[in-house]
Enzyme design. Structure first.
Site, PDB file in Angstrom:
ATOM      1  N   TYR A  18     -88.803 -53.058  98.540  1.00 46.47           N
ATOM      2  CA  TYR A  18     -90.132 -52.246  99.510  1.00 46.47           C
ATOM      3  C   TYR A  18     -89.123 -53.115 100.849  1.00 46.47           C
ATOM      4  CZ  TYR A  18     -92.521 -50.333  95.901  1.00 46.47           C
ATOM      5  OH  TYR A  18     -92.658 -48.754  95.465  1.00 46.47           O
TER       6      TYR A  18
ATOM      7  N   HIS B  57    -101.415 -41.946  97.480  1.00 43.64           N
ATOM      8  CA  HIS B  57    -100.038 -43.342  96.574  1.00 43.64           C
ATOM      9  C   HIS B  57     -99.787 -44.176  97.256  1.00 43.64           C
ATOM     10  CE1 HIS B  57     -97.975 -39.403  95.160  1.00 43.64           C
ATOM     11  NE2 HIS B  57     -98.774 -40.032  94.263  1.00 43.64           N
TER      12      HIS B  57
ATOM     13  N   CYS C 120    -102.081 -64.889  98.022  1.00 44.10           N
ATOM     14  CA  CYS C 120    -102.865 -64.154  98.670  1.00 44.10           C
ATOM     15  C   CYS C 120    -103.066 -65.294  99.622  1.00 44.10           C
ATOM     16  CB  CYS C 120    -103.493 -63.483  97.893  1.00 44.10           C
ATOM     17  SG  CYS C 120    -105.676 -62.786  98.672  1.00 44.10           S
TER      18      CYS C 120
ATOM     19  N   CYS D 229    -107.219 -67.994  97.431  1.00 48.37           N
ATOM     20  CA  CYS D 229    -106.592 -67.263  96.533  1.00 48.37           C
ATOM     21  C   CYS D 229    -105.134 -67.356  96.140  1.00 48.37           C
ATOM     22  CB  CYS D 229    -107.133 -65.928  96.541  1.00 48.37           C
ATOM     23  SG  CYS D 229    -106.224 -64.794  94.579  1.00 48.37           S
TER      24      CYS D 229
ATOM     25  N   GLY E 242     -94.749 -29.449 102.842  1.00 49.21           N
ATOM     26  CA  GLY E 242     -93.642 -30.181 102.170  1.00 49.21           C
ATOM     27  C   GLY E 242     -93.613 -31.028 101.236  1.00 49.21           C
TER      28      GLY E 242
ATOM     29  N   SER F 103     -92.901 -29.881  96.672  1.00 48.57           N
ATOM     30  CA  SER F 103     -92.632 -29.463  95.534  1.00 48.57           C
ATOM     31  C   SER F 103     -93.914 -28.891  94.622  1.00 48.57           C
ATOM     32  CB  SER F 103     -91.767 -30.406  95.624  1.00 48.57           C
ATOM     33  OG  SER F 103     -92.045 -31.390  94.386  1.00 48.57           O
TER      34      SER F 103
ATOM     35  N   MET G 196     -89.982 -25.749 102.165  1.00 48.32           N
ATOM     36  CA  MET G 196     -88.071 -24.954 102.623  1.00 48.32           C
ATOM     37  C   MET G 196     -88.029 -23.539 101.804  1.00 48.32           C
ATOM     38  SD  MET G 196     -86.572 -26.910 104.886  1.00 48.32           S
ATOM     39  CE  MET G 196     -85.039 -26.071 104.552  1.00 48.32           C
ATOM     40  N   GLU G 197     -89.023 -23.966 100.630  1.00 48.19           N
ATOM     41  CA  GLU G 197     -88.369 -23.037  99.770  1.00 48.19           C
ATOM     42  C   GLU G 197     -89.785 -22.987  98.619  1.00 48.19           C
ATOM     43  OE1 GLU G 197     -86.213 -26.600  96.882  1.00 48.19           O
ATOM     44  OE2 GLU G 197     -84.552 -24.864  98.053  1.00 48.19           O
TER      45      GLU G 197
ATOM     46  N   CYS H 238     -90.888 -27.456 107.855  1.00 49.93           N
ATOM     47  CA  CYS H 238     -92.372 -27.609 108.457  1.00 49.93           C
ATOM     48  C   CYS H 238     -92.421 -28.012 109.918  1.00 49.93           C
ATOM     49  CB  CYS H 238     -92.640 -28.952 107.838  1.00 49.93           C
ATOM     50  SG  CYS H 238     -92.834 -28.511 106.238  1.00 49.93           S
TER      51      CYS H 238
END
Length: 260
Positions: free
Chosen positions: A70, A126, A157, A162, A199, A201, A226-227, A243
């Site tokens: 990440y 997400h 944290c 914490c 954009g 699927s 795109m499709e 887009c």
């Protein structure tokens, strides 16, 4: 159902009358900013597939390796910039808000490019690459450090002393979406009178069902991709192509708009 239309003039007439516009975006928007895809074929980082790293189990086994992945993704994103599609959406939101109209962006992307472009009403279903969450107390905090040394070092944290381990505030494979975010999404989809799918699927659930559910109650849905996708034939409009090319003219000021 009739085949979706690609008539921009017809879409523009619908757009001019819409009061509450919901825009659902996916990886295709960010791809035009040069953001690599980490899912699917070829989605490898070092010798691991992303799916092997973006799981609770992977983090439990080796949090340092997951954080390294990440950290790499964050560093990639710090070099990327919003493209014309992101900018058109943000500009549209600003302009329409002055007319008493609303735009909400519901995104599957975790890269914050919509935020960088200036979008205010943003639901990140997400999560975000630039937020951390404590595995102990659940505190979520923005974090734009480069490198993200505290997390990579396993520092705990700092919320009220914490000492819980920080994790990326993203939804991993095998995890469910935040119910509070989903509730907000449902409220927005219930009041929208125009929906754009940009954009994506339309195969990742539950987001894949958002636009079809809106279409099922008679609200116009326009797909910019795109499709064609598995959901294309459920929509009123479909505009193929990048887009960043198709969206700006679609969201530009309509001649009937009153600008104060």
């Amino acid at each position: 159902m009739a085949r979706p239309s690609s008539n921009m003039a017809d879409f523009r007439e619908v757009f001019a009358k819409a009061k509450h516009i919901a825009i659902i975006t996916g990886a295709g928007v960010s791809a035009e900013s040069g953001v690599p895809t980490f899912r699917g074929a070829g989605g490898f980082w070092r010798k691991w597939q992303a799916q092997e790293l973006a799981t609770p189990g992977a983090f439990a086994r080796n949090p340092s390796r997951v954080w390294e992945f990440y950290h790499y993704r964050r560093e990639v994103m710090l070099s990327k910039h919003p493209n014309p599609a992101h900018i058109a959406i943000a500009e549209c939101e600003r302009r329409l808000s002055k007319q008493g109209r609303s735009v909400v962006v519901i995104t599957q992307n975790i890269d914050e490019l919509h935020r960088k472009a200036g979008t205010k009403h943003l639901l990140e279903i997400h999560g975000s690459l630039f937020k951390t969450r404590c595995t102990n107390c659940g505190n979520v905090a923005a974090n734009y450090k480069s490198p993200i040394c505290p997390a990579l070092a396993g520092k705990g944290c700092e919320e009220d002393g914490c000492n819980g381990l920080l994790r990326p505030h993203v939804v991993w494979f095998g995890e469910t979406l935040d119910p509070d975010i989903l509730t907000e999404v449902e409220k927005e989809l219930e009041i929208c009178d125009l929906c754009l799918v940009v954009g994506t699927s339309s195969v990742v659930y539950p987001a894949a069902m958002f636009a079809p559910q809106v279409s099922a109650r008679g609200v116009p849905v326009a797909e910019f991709n795109m499709e064609a996708t598995p959901a294309t034939n459920r929509f009123r409009f479909h505009f193929p192509g990048p887009c960043g090319t198709t969206l700006p003219p679609a969201l530009a000021r309509h001649q009937t708009e009153i600008i104060s």
